[in-house]
Design a protein around this motif. Sequence first.
Motif, mmCIF file in Angstrom:
data_model
loop_
_atom_site.group_PDB
_atom_site.id
_atom_site.type_symbol
_atom_site.label_atom_id
_atom_site.label_comp_id
_atom_site.label_asym_id
_atom_site.label_seq_id
_atom_site.Cartn_x
_atom_site.Cartn_y
_atom_site.Cartn_z
ATOM 1 N N UNK A 47 49.963 53.370 50.311
ATOM 2 C CA UNK A 47 48.737 52.578 50.419
ATOM 3 C C UNK A 47 47.635 53.382 51.106
ATOM 4 N N UNK A 48 46.448 53.370 50.544
ATOM 5 C CA UNK A 48 45.267 53.888 51.231
ATOM 6 C C UNK A 48 44.113 52.914 50.954
ATOM 7 N N UNK A 49 43.451 52.512 52.032
ATOM 8 C CA UNK A 49 42.306 51.625 51.870
ATOM 9 C C UNK A 49 41.157 52.170 52.730
ATOM 10 N N UNK A 50 39.986 52.326 52.130
ATOM 11 C CA UNK A 50 38.809 52.775 52.881
ATOM 12 C C UNK A 50 37.916 51.559 53.117
ATOM 13 N N UNK A 51 37.678 51.273 54.409
ATOM 14 C CA UNK A 51 36.867 50.104 54.755
ATOM 15 C C UNK A 51 35.567 50.593 55.383
ATOM 16 N N UNK A 52 34.460 50.249 54.772
ATOM 17 C CA UNK A 52 33.141 50.607 55.317
ATOM 18 C C UNK A 52 32.311 49.338 55.452
ATOM 19 N N UNK A 53 31.757 49.163 56.637
ATOM 20 C CA UNK A 53 30.915 47.993 56.922
ATOM 21 C C UNK A 53 31.604 46.699 56.505
ATOM 22 N N UNK A 54 32.915 46.641 56.830
ATOM 23 C CA UNK A 54 33.686 45.427 56.576
ATOM 24 C C UNK A 54 34.026 45.203 55.109
ATOM 25 N N UNK A 55 33.762 46.212 54.290
ATOM 26 C CA UNK A 55 33.991 46.056 52.849
ATOM 27 C C UNK A 55 34.890 47.175 52.350
ATOM 28 N N UNK A 56 35.795 46.845 51.432
ATOM 29 C CA UNK A 56 36.690 47.859 50.876
ATOM 30 C C UNK A 56 35.932 48.656 49.820
ATOM 31 N N UNK A 57 35.825 49.967 50.015
ATOM 32 C CA UNK A 57 35.101 50.780 49.024
ATOM 33 C C UNK A 57 36.057 51.552 48.116
ATOM 34 N N UNK A 58 37.314 51.685 48.514
ATOM 35 C CA UNK A 58 38.296 52.322 47.639
ATOM 36 C C UNK A 58 39.680 51.934 48.137
ATOM 37 N N UNK A 104 34.008 51.679 60.715
ATOM 38 C CA UNK A 104 34.579 52.101 59.432
ATOM 39 C C UNK A 104 35.905 52.818 59.666
ATOM 40 N N UNK A 105 36.819 52.665 58.707
ATOM 41 C CA UNK A 105 38.150 53.220 58.924
ATOM 42 C C UNK A 105 38.839 53.480 57.583
ATOM 43 N N UNK A 106 39.732 54.480 57.600
ATOM 44 C CA UNK A 106 40.642 54.663 56.465
ATOM 45 C C UNK A 106 42.024 54.284 56.964
ATOM 46 N N UNK A 107 42.655 53.335 56.306
ATOM 47 C CA UNK A 107 44.006 52.968 56.723
ATOM 48 C C UNK A 107 44.977 53.486 55.667
ATOM 49 N N UNK A 108 45.988 54.217 56.183
ATOM 50 C CA UNK A 108 46.979 54.832 55.306
ATOM 51 C C UNK A 108 48.330 54.220 55.644
ATOM 52 N N UNK A 109 49.041 53.762 54.592
ATOM 53 C CA UNK A 109 50.312 53.072 54.842
ATOM 54 C C UNK A 109 51.473 53.696 54.095
#
Lengths: 592, 407
Positions: A47-58, A104-109
């Motif tokens: 899993x990888x999710x990029x969250x910018x300004x509270x919104x998922x961009x990828x 903003x954050x990238x979360x990797x699972x």
Amino acid sequence: MSADSGDRRSSWSLHVLGEVLSSFSVEDPGAVARVVDRLAESVDAEVVVVIRRGRVVAAVGVDESSTADLVEVATARPAEVRLGHIGSHHSSLALYWSPLDGEDVVVVGRFDEPFDLEERSLLRAIGRSLALSFRALDALEAERRARDELDQALTVATHRATHDQLTGLPSRDLVIETLDRRLRDASPVELEHTYVFFLDVDRFKQVNDVHGHAVGDQFLVALAQRLRHAIGPGDQCGRLAGDEFVVVSRQKSPEAAEATAAGLFRALVDPLDLDGRLIVPSVSIGITSAAPGDVAESLVDDADLAMYRAKQTGRGRVVVFDPQLRTATEQRAGIEADLRQALRGPGEFVPYFQPVISLVTGRVVGFEALVRWLHPTRGVVPPDEFVPVAEETGQIVHIDARMLRSACARLAEWRRLPGMDDLTISVNTSARSFADPLLPSRVAEALDLSGLPASALLLELTESVMMDEGSGDSETVQRLVEIGVRLAVDDFGTGYSSLRYLREFPVAVLKVDRSFTSQLGHDREDEVIVESIVGMARSLGLAVTAEGVETRAQADRLVELGCGYAQGYLYGRPVDTAAATALLLDGAQVSA
Amino acid sequence: MNADRPIDDRPVGGEDVDGDAGGERWIGAGGSTETDVDAAVDSALNAALGGRSPSLVVVFCSTGYELAAVARRVVDRVGDVPVIGCSTSGEVATDGPTESGLAIWALGGDGFEVTARLGQGSPEGLRSAAAEAATCVEDLDDGLASVLVLLADGLCGDQVEVVRGAYGVAGAAVPLVGGCAGDDLAMQQTEQLFGDQVTTNAVVAAAIRSDAPVGIGVAHGWREVGEPMLVTGSSGVVVETLDDRPALDVYLDAFDAPASVREDESAFVEFAVVRPLGIVRRDRSEIRYVSGADYAARTLTRIAEVPSGAAAHLMEGDDHTVLEATDAACRQAFEGLEGRDPIGLLLFDCVARRAVLEDTGIRQEVDRVAEVSGGVPVAGFYTYGEIARTRGAGGFHNQTLVVVAFA
């Protein structure tokens, strides 16, 4: 699996970072998705999710529901979560939250296996580079947006510069530019088939004056809209100025072009309902076709000349350009220049006088003053050669003023002769003069200077001048009434013959047009008309003067019909002051 | 076939299948090298079905056959059952490997649910095709597949995108397996089969939900040659420079390639098939097959991307290491069966391994598979790329053997 050496593995994360960095491009909007793919693959993350300004961009590896779960816990940043949506056989998802800018954050699972130190270091470095890239992307986006806005503003400005703001049609400059290009690029056949239609709205000034400029604008917009729909595919229309429109069109032949003009005319002349006001448009159309060597300006000018001729010949017509029109225009330009010169001096415009006779007494009761131009080289120039030009240019106003002063002064002299104190004078007043707000003061001045009573002066107007004035309650008319000046209606019977203006304007005399007079004794219908005019005048208390009387028989018939006054060659042609004075001194008895 | 609804919902037809797909679960496989299409299909299908009614039929077929004729014959025989397949560069069946033949693998009976889809590729590549094909997972009753089998065009763009596209839809819970279609090493065009439809530049997929475990094994058997190099120039599937030198020169010099390989493209392909590149990863090397060279540009062409910035090894192998990998892949697959015995295997074996092993070696390879699996039905093909994703998001391989074991 291959047996990889420990030394080599120790640098794997460095190379992965290199791969990720090389896959990021600020030019490619899909680059973020590619980075996310690489990132997931590089550490075997599910899993990888990029969250910018509270919104998922990828995101990869998670459905929308699980993504929302991750966004929800983004503030707490837990080290592991259980995501029911991802599969029951995986117990938990180890998470690493790699910070970007701000929140903003990238979360990797990764399932079941937490990230070791090297992996965390790699993910952090990728996060940092992503943050920098996002900044670059944002800056680039802002620049793109600014550029787009500028482009848009330029497009709008260009449109404004090349299109008429009121109607949205191409402006004169754009029409000329496009036509020039078309002429330049055309094959000989295409050139021959290129036609320009010049359209001018008839009596647009009246629409503005009567209904106001706002309605006038609506009127033009409606006509432009009709024009746009009336032209064929590949044709171009534009607004040149005011009430002037142009159409550039491909036509197979002159006949086809005339048919197209007729079609344009029909498309434009249906009545328009503008805010409850019903207006019937009319246009005059001039047509010209291109020839080798033509440029846009000259073509439009030629079409304009043809349109002008259409106006001259009665409006609401179509005229095809003829080179003679250009000759006439050149002559007209010469006359205009000479008129300008003549108006600088005092003596080139003089009144000639034609006697008006009482059909009852046979005596001269007055004169009609008619302008003559004593040209220094051409001699006496007849009015039909210069009056139309002077009317167009407005010079007629000055000529009329001079005639008014001269005629009044002359009449005052004559009225001092014995038995002549009731003589009157008719002075022709053009449409331009009548529309001039200074007319009443000019009349008053002429009367003052000459000492004439206002009752001795008749201002002679055509019916159409009265129609153009609209109604008798204008300030000009009111002031003329106050001064006490009366009007004579010239060429009565040939125009609208409206009873309304006979009532509203201070009309004292109707002048029967020479076309009726000439038919007396020959055409019963014309006689009936004259009889009707006389009868109507009598009932309204108006005098009637028949123009163009040339024979004794005509005079006798006029007497029989009850007409009071006459003028014409039978009684005397227009003559200069000396001859007119002689006529009076000879006894003013001009019975033939 | 209509790809818009689960195919296993439809009535089962066919001339020689008995009843419905219920009963004891089974896997069957058969191969044939008969030249007549119908005879070859009948022979392989009879061996695979054994008179049973299948829930899925998978066809691996040499380009020597007209694939459309093969598809028609199979569909005529099995009726409205999910059928997927592709062209190959060699086939494997229980009886052994074949060349210019066909192999058919089928499953049926209780505890299997199968859906299938076709995804047609676009000029941008196969990612969207894979994503579309993978939606067959959503057609399963519970939307959760035990495994998703993908057969992709082997010569269209970047094959890594097939895994990315399928993973994006199937998600982390569904293992992906499969292979990229071959064309008997002609390197011209591969074909994919879906029902009686034959297409190219496409991905076909079958989602299998099984009541029993499915095990997946992956191994390649290649070893590194020399020191790792940095991929300094790469655009898509073309490697331009290695350590800032023209990639082709680095490659040829490192392997001391003979003159013919340096000037003849077909000689180069034959040479390169057993000398792949390995990209350094966290705990393994990802093998990348070198499919061609551009002598003018001095670049190497691949069928999957080698990203700029990556560390890469030149690699080589021999029959010994390659066969060892076969054992390893089988062992790994069986470990996934949670102690249960396999009832059948699917193999996706890289064509390069076949080149290393040659005829004798590939016979040995299939014998070893039979030996360790207890002689259960086996079918597969020699591929232009292998797919095995069991963890992480990635799962595209080259020059690798993927073994899928069903309990």
